[in-house]
Write an enzyme that holds these catalytic residues in place. Structure first.
Site, PDB file in Angstrom:
ATOM      1  N   LYS A  37       1.066   4.180  -2.844  1.00 21.43           N
ATOM      2  CA  LYS A  37       0.680   5.550  -2.509  1.00 21.43           C
ATOM      3  C   LYS A  37       1.816   6.542  -2.739  1.00 21.43           C
ATOM      4  CE  LYS A  37      -3.600   5.020  -1.484  1.00 21.43           C
ATOM      5  NZ  LYS A  37      -4.584   5.505  -2.480  1.00 21.43           N
TER       6      LYS A  37
ATOM      7  N   TYR B  46       0.835  -1.205   0.000  1.00 21.66           N
ATOM      8  CA  TYR B  46       0.000   0.000   0.000  1.00 21.66           C
ATOM      9  C   TYR B  46       0.873   1.261   0.000  1.00 21.66           C
ATOM     10  CZ  TYR B  46      -3.660   3.208   1.751  1.00 21.66           C
ATOM     11  OH  TYR B  46      -4.544   4.250   1.923  1.00 21.66           O
TER      12      TYR B  46
END
Length: 306
Positions: free
Chosen positions: A169, A165
């Protein structure tokens, strides 16, 4: 003049729940025609249903707004292109893209399967690229566009168990850094929002009393500012619990080492000096960094640059 979106058309991905739902409802309330996109999967990206997106559309229409539902998987190029065509057939333009769709497959790196890595990257990073690429020619042609990437402090600062993640990001922030240069002459502005909110993605990560402070609606004002005519360019806006801030990537002034000094030991000996951020500055493109180091090297060698 107050921000409004009369005459604007917006696509919000991942808009059936949480942050995306809040963004879609408020964009519509302020006059935008909204595509409520959601694949309808579970938090880990499995399954799929259009029911939740259709409920958000019904809310918008009931309040007097205009909206359509779309179930495209943002990681599927053909489905995204069809969504863009549906939008153009319905309203003839696309002014705003909010790349909000996301999933979580949190595990420590040692326990993470590469399939967990691939799926999270596919939705957050590649999905943002696919959606942005699909609207890019439209925005260039009309000479206007606003694209909001959803980054995270998990990428900017790190968070245990979120390597996949966090990488995705941070990747969308890197995408912003280049797209803002390519879109500038077409009045396409690219920015990031880094939200901290209580959603189904975070519901089991924080205590209930903390989640109560993190309503998704607190993030939406930041997104709407970035979607407006007044939007800046190439900014990361953090939002959560009624707090708003920006974060920037800064570069230290650094040092120049003579040819005979360019050793690991010299780097170690001078590390505190080269890492001194007292005169740090923001670079607006990679060329500025190259210009800086060439100037420093030329000055050390007595070379005059043109």
């Amino acid at each position: 003049m107050s921000i409004n979106f009369e005459g604007r058309v917006a696509i919000v991905t991942g808009a059936a729940n949480g942050l995306g739902r809040s963004h879609a409802l408020e964009l519509a309330r302020l006059g935008a025609k909204v595509v409520v996109n959601d694949f309808g999967g579970a938090r880990d990206g499995t399954g799929g249903s259009s029911e939740a997106a259709e409920k958000v559309v019904a809310e918008i229409v009931e309040a007097g707004g205009e909206a359509i539902a779309n179930g495209a998987d943002v990681s599927n190029q053909e489905q995204v292109q069809a969504m863009v065509q549906q939008t153009l057939d319905q309203w003839g333009r696309i002014d705003i893209l909010v790349n909000n769709a996301g999933i979580l497959r949190d595990k420590s790196f040692a326990k993470m399967e590469m399939s967990d890595w691939d799926k999270v990257i596919a939705v957050h990073l590649t999905g943002s690229a696919i959606c942005t690429r699909a609207v890019w020619p439209v925005m260039r042609e009309q000479g206007y566009g606003r694209v909001i990437m959803t980054t995270s402090t998990s990428g900017l600062y790190g968070n245990f168990g979120q390597t996949n993640y966090g990488a995705a990001k941070m990747g969308v922030a890197g995408m912003m850094n280049t797209l803002c240069l390519e879109g500038e002459k077409y009045d396409i502005k690219i920015n990031c929002v880094a939200p901290t909110a209580a959603t189904r993605m975070t519901e089991d990560l924080m205590p209930k009393e903390v989640l109560a402070l993190l309503e998704p609606s607190e993030i939406t004002p930041a997104v709407l500012f970035l979607a407006s005519d007044q939007a800046p360019n190439r900014r990361i806006l953090l939002a959560g619990a009624g707090c708003y801030a920006t974060v920037r990537l800064m570069e230290s002034e650094g040092i120049y080492l003579q040819e005979g000094e360019r050793t690991p030991d010299a780097i170690a000996a001078h590390f505190e000096e080269l890492a001194d951020m007292s005169n740090a500055r923001e670079m607006h493109n990679g060329g500025e960094h190259v210009s800086k180091i060439l100037t420093k090297a030329a000055q050390a060698k007595g070379i005059k640059l043109g």
